[in-house]
Design a protein around this motif. Structure first.
Motif, PDB file in Angstrom:
ATOM      1  N   GLU A  83       0.739  -1.154   0.025  1.00 31.13           N
ATOM      2  CA  GLU A  83       0.104  -0.008   0.048  1.00 31.13           C
ATOM      3  C   GLU A  83       0.880   1.217  -0.138  1.00 31.13           C
ATOM      4  O   GLU A  83       0.664   2.152  -0.703  1.00 31.13           O
ATOM      5  N   VAL A  84       2.037   1.362   0.917  1.00 31.01           N
ATOM      6  CA  VAL A  84       2.899   2.391   0.943  1.00 31.01           C
ATOM      7  C   VAL A  84       3.599   2.578  -0.403  1.00 31.01           C
ATOM      8  O   VAL A  84       3.379   3.665  -0.901  1.00 31.01           O
ATOM      9  N   SER A  85       3.938   1.840  -1.238  1.00 31.22           N
ATOM     10  CA  SER A  85       4.466   1.558  -2.395  1.00 31.22           C
ATOM     11  C   SER A  85       3.724   2.368  -3.344  1.00 31.22           C
ATOM     12  O   SER A  85       4.162   3.228  -4.258  1.00 31.22           O
ATOM     13  N   ALA A  86       2.364   1.819  -3.409  1.00 30.75           N
ATOM     14  CA  ALA A  86       1.363   2.441  -4.496  1.00 30.75           C
ATOM     15  C   ALA A  86       1.134   3.877  -4.165  1.00 30.75           C
ATOM     16  O   ALA A  86       0.814   4.726  -5.088  1.00 30.75           O
ATOM     17  N   LEU A  87       1.115   4.310  -3.013  1.00 34.07           N
ATOM     18  CA  LEU A  87       0.781   5.804  -2.523  1.00 34.07           C
ATOM     19  C   LEU A  87       2.228   6.462  -2.903  1.00 34.07           C
ATOM     20  O   LEU A  87       1.963   7.496  -3.552  1.00 34.07           O
ATOM     21  N   GLU A  88       3.349   5.854  -2.734  1.00 35.42           N
ATOM     22  CA  GLU A  88       4.455   6.689  -3.377  1.00 35.42           C
ATOM     23  C   GLU A  88       4.625   6.791  -4.811  1.00 35.42           C
ATOM     24  O   GLU A  88       4.602   7.911  -5.436  1.00 35.42           O
ATOM     25  N   GLU A  89       4.031   5.883  -5.464  1.00 31.19           N
ATOM     26  CA  GLU A  89       3.703   5.868  -6.858  1.00 31.19           C
ATOM     27  C   GLU A  89       2.761   6.877  -7.530  1.00 31.19           C
ATOM     28  O   GLU A  89       2.902   7.512  -8.360  1.00 31.19           O
ATOM     29  N   ALA A  90       1.816   6.893  -6.482  1.00 27.08           N
ATOM     30  CA  ALA A  90       0.562   7.969  -6.964  1.00 27.08           C
ATOM     31  C   ALA A  90       1.200   9.479  -6.938  1.00 27.08           C
ATOM     32  O   ALA A  90       0.796  10.173  -8.026  1.00 27.08           O
ATOM     33  N   VAL A  91       1.975   9.592  -6.028  1.00 30.90           N
ATOM     34  CA  VAL A  91       2.477  10.822  -5.848  1.00 30.90           C
ATOM     35  C   VAL A  91       3.311  11.105  -7.192  1.00 30.90           C
ATOM     36  O   VAL A  91       3.267  12.400  -7.563  1.00 30.90           O
ATOM     37  N   TYR A 145      -5.414   9.026   3.156  1.00 30.91           N
ATOM     38  CA  TYR A 145      -5.596   9.547   4.645  1.00 30.91           C
ATOM     39  C   TYR A 145      -6.214   8.082   5.302  1.00 30.91           C
ATOM     40  O   TYR A 145      -6.113   7.944   6.650  1.00 30.91           O
ATOM     41  N   ALA A 146      -7.070   7.440   4.509  1.00 28.91           N
ATOM     42  CA  ALA A 146      -7.917   6.409   5.111  1.00 28.91           C
ATOM     43  C   ALA A 146      -6.753   5.380   5.221  1.00 28.91           C
ATOM     44  O   ALA A 146      -6.680   4.687   6.584  1.00 28.91           O
ATOM     45  N   LEU A 147      -5.678   5.037   4.490  1.00 35.21           N
ATOM     46  CA  LEU A 147      -4.534   4.112   4.747  1.00 35.21           C
ATOM     47  C   LEU A 147      -3.961   4.724   6.095  1.00 35.21           C
ATOM     48  O   LEU A 147      -3.340   3.947   6.764  1.00 35.21           O
ATOM     49  N   LEU A 148      -3.609   6.154   6.147  1.00 36.74           N
ATOM     50  CA  LEU A 148      -3.142   6.673   7.244  1.00 36.74           C
ATOM     51  C   LEU A 148      -3.803   6.067   8.517  1.00 36.74           C
ATOM     52  O   LEU A 148      -3.272   6.118   9.650  1.00 36.74           O
ATOM     53  N   ASP A 149      -5.014   6.479   8.561  1.00 36.41           N
ATOM     54  CA  ASP A 149      -5.833   6.060   9.731  1.00 36.41           C
ATOM     55  C   ASP A 149      -5.753   4.620   9.855  1.00 36.41           C
ATOM     56  O   ASP A 149      -5.921   4.186  11.180  1.00 36.41           O
ATOM     57  N   ALA A 150      -5.706   3.769   9.275  1.00 39.77           N
ATOM     58  CA  ALA A 150      -5.674   2.273   9.259  1.00 39.77           C
ATOM     59  C   ALA A 150      -4.226   1.941  10.032  1.00 39.77           C
ATOM     60  O   ALA A 150      -4.368   1.202  11.035  1.00 39.77           O
ATOM     61  N   GLY A 151      -3.336   2.610   9.642  1.00 41.24           N
ATOM     62  CA  GLY A 151      -2.002   2.478  10.244  1.00 41.24           C
ATOM     63  C   GLY A 151      -1.358   1.090  10.078  1.00 41.24           C
ATOM     64  O   GLY A 151      -1.623   0.321   9.279  1.00 41.24           O
ATOM     65  N   THR A 152       0.041   1.125  10.505  1.00 40.61           N
ATOM     66  CA  THR A 152       0.669   0.003  10.297  1.00 40.61           C
ATOM     67  C   THR A 152       0.725  -0.674  11.746  1.00 40.61           C
ATOM     68  O   THR A 152       0.455  -0.231  12.913  1.00 40.61           O
TER      69      THR A 152
END
Length: 475
Positions: free
Chosen positions: A176-184, A211-218
């Motif tokens: 998920e984090v890699s996909a977010l970085e790619e979106a940026v 921000y939903a991913l951020l709320d879900a957290g690691t």
């Protein structure tokens, strides 16, 4: 299947030498043109190669790299054999991994538009991912991850409907984090090419998902969690910039504030500096010049330990813009002097990824804006002209912006024919670039030229501008 950890490509890093990622990317694009290839190489691509994320380049890049370094093989450049990356089953179709979209070459000095064969299609900005098939298959087989990041893709073009929302997994991980970085990265690339107007609406859903991913957290406080916060904040800034460039100042202010809050929660000085930097730029454009100065100073304070003279140079230019708006010539000159001194220290490996746009052309453009704010129109035109000459054509939006500002400065300095010629060059790019900011600059320049519309050059430009504007309204 065990996950594959990226191994930094130290051989490729050594070949870059003392050049910054942006400077090396420019050399790659020049080499591509020498052999008739067109690749959308930028500092972000070079960073991904050096980080080991791109284990084998596609065929277009392979030809360019082997042309740049004659006598060396892909292995000498630090890449893996193609069959080891793509897998036995895909050898027959390895060539299907598309090269990044072709970019327009430098525009001619006069007004004819580039030929259609060299103009990229609206949809070709989406094909920027160079990840291996192995990594992509591993990612897509994780069903929760693929559902969660489905809305992070911003589509294949610059128009159309926003992406639909997708479920978010209970625990966020590497995929998920890699996909977010790619979106940026994808948003930045499309903005570099096309401007903000067609992108802003599409980027809203990816930001909500981030921000939903951020709320879900690691699961734990980890490097992955830090990347999640940083990427969510960078996406907020990118979306804020799209709002800013398309004239939605209130939306932009909200997004920048969101990024700043994320930076403070995560204790991320780099993200905080970036958020304040953009806040300063927005405040200047909105006419809140004292706020522009204060935000630039706050950004410089946040960036004091980041070991990036080029970042500090940009922040000094932001402060100079605020002082110029206040009519404080002394403060402006001091900040401009600091910006040039810091810039001359050269690039650094610690320069933030988002600063790939900042080179000498941007420095000249920002100084031109300061001179214009102080009413020094001839000086502004000189700096704006340098910006247009130095600008890499990869950054189509910035090239259009610099030419629009040059046209305005020339018009106000009384060089009317030259202003009209520069205005024609801006119109040549407006089929590719959708930016309310640039359109607003042109509209201001038109108002300056209207009293001289009987002049042949000026009249021809005004007629073309009116026709272009009418077509845009009907579209």
């Amino acid at each position: 299947m065990a996950s594959t950890r990226a191994v930094p490509n130290l051989a490729f890093r050594r070949l870059r030498g003392r050049r910054s990622p942006g400077e090396f990317a420019a050399a790659v694009r020049r080499s591509a043109r020498e052999i008739g290839e067109q690749v959308a190489c930028d500092a972000r691509y070079i960073g991904r190669v050096e980080a080991g994320e791109i284990r084998c380049p596609n065929y277009a890049y392979e030809r360019v790299f082997l042309h740049m370094f004659p006598g060396l093989t892909l292995a000498d450049l630090g890449f893996s054999a193609r069959e080891s990356v793509r897998g036995r089953a895909s050898r027959a179709t390895a060539g299907a991994c598309a090269a990044p979209a072709p970019l327009p070459g430098p525009l001619p000095a006069r007004t004819p538009a580039p030929t259609p064969a060299r103009t990229p299609a609206r949809g070709d900005g989406s094909d920027i991912s160079e990840e291996s098939d192995v990594r992509r298959r591993a990612f897509m087989t994780n069903s929760t991850a693929s559902m969660a990041v489905a809305s992070l893709g911003i589509g294949s073009g610059i128009g159309g409907a926003p992406a639909a929302a997708a479920p978010v997994p209970r625990q966020v991980g590497e995929a998920e984090v890699s996909a977010l970085e790619e979106a940026v990265r994808r948003i930045r690339l499309l903005d570099d090419r096309h401007g903000a107007d067609g992108l802003y609406r599409r980027a809203a859903q990816p930001l909500r998902t981030a921000y939903a991913l951020l709320d879900a957290g690691t699961a734990t406080r980890s490097a992955t969690a830090d990347r999640l916060h940083a990427s969510a904040g960078e996406l907020a800034i990118s979306v804020g910039w799209l709002a800013h460039d398309s004239g939605r100042f209130d939306d932009a202010r909200s997004h920048y504030a969101e990024a700043l809050a994320t930076a403070r929660v995560a204790g991320d000085a780099g993200l905080e500096a970036h958020a304040f930097c953009n806040t300063s730029f927005l405040a200047r454009d909105a006419g809140r010049h004292r706020e522009a100065v204060r935000a630039a100073q706050a950004s410089r304070h946040a960036a004091r330990d980041l070991a990036s003279p080029r970042l500090l140079s940009l922040l000094a230019l932001r402060e100079a813009g605020g002082w110029a708006g206040l009519g404080d010539r002394t403060g402006c000159e001091q900040s401009l002097g600091q910006a040039h001194t810091l810039f001359e220290r050269g690039p650094s490996d610690d320069d933030p990824e988002w600063m790939s746009f900042f080179g000498e052309s941007e420095l000249q453009a920002l100084e031109a804006q300061c001179r214009a704010a102080l009413g020094d129109w001839s000086a502004a035109a000189r700096h704006a002209y340098r910006a247009t000459v130095l600008q890499d054509p990869h950054f189509t939006r910035n090239l259009a912006l610099y030419r629009a500002e040059l046209a305005t400065d020339l018009a106000r300095a009384g060089f009317l024919d030259e202003a009209a010629a520069a205005g024609h060059q801006v119109l040549d790019l407006m089929d590719e670039v959708q930016s309310s900011r640039i359109q607003g600059i042109l509209a201001g320049m038109v108002r300056v030229l209207l009293p001289k519309r009987r002049t042949a050059e000026v009249g021809g430009f005004l007629t073309r501008h009116a026709s272009t504007a009418a077509t845009a309204r009907r579209a």
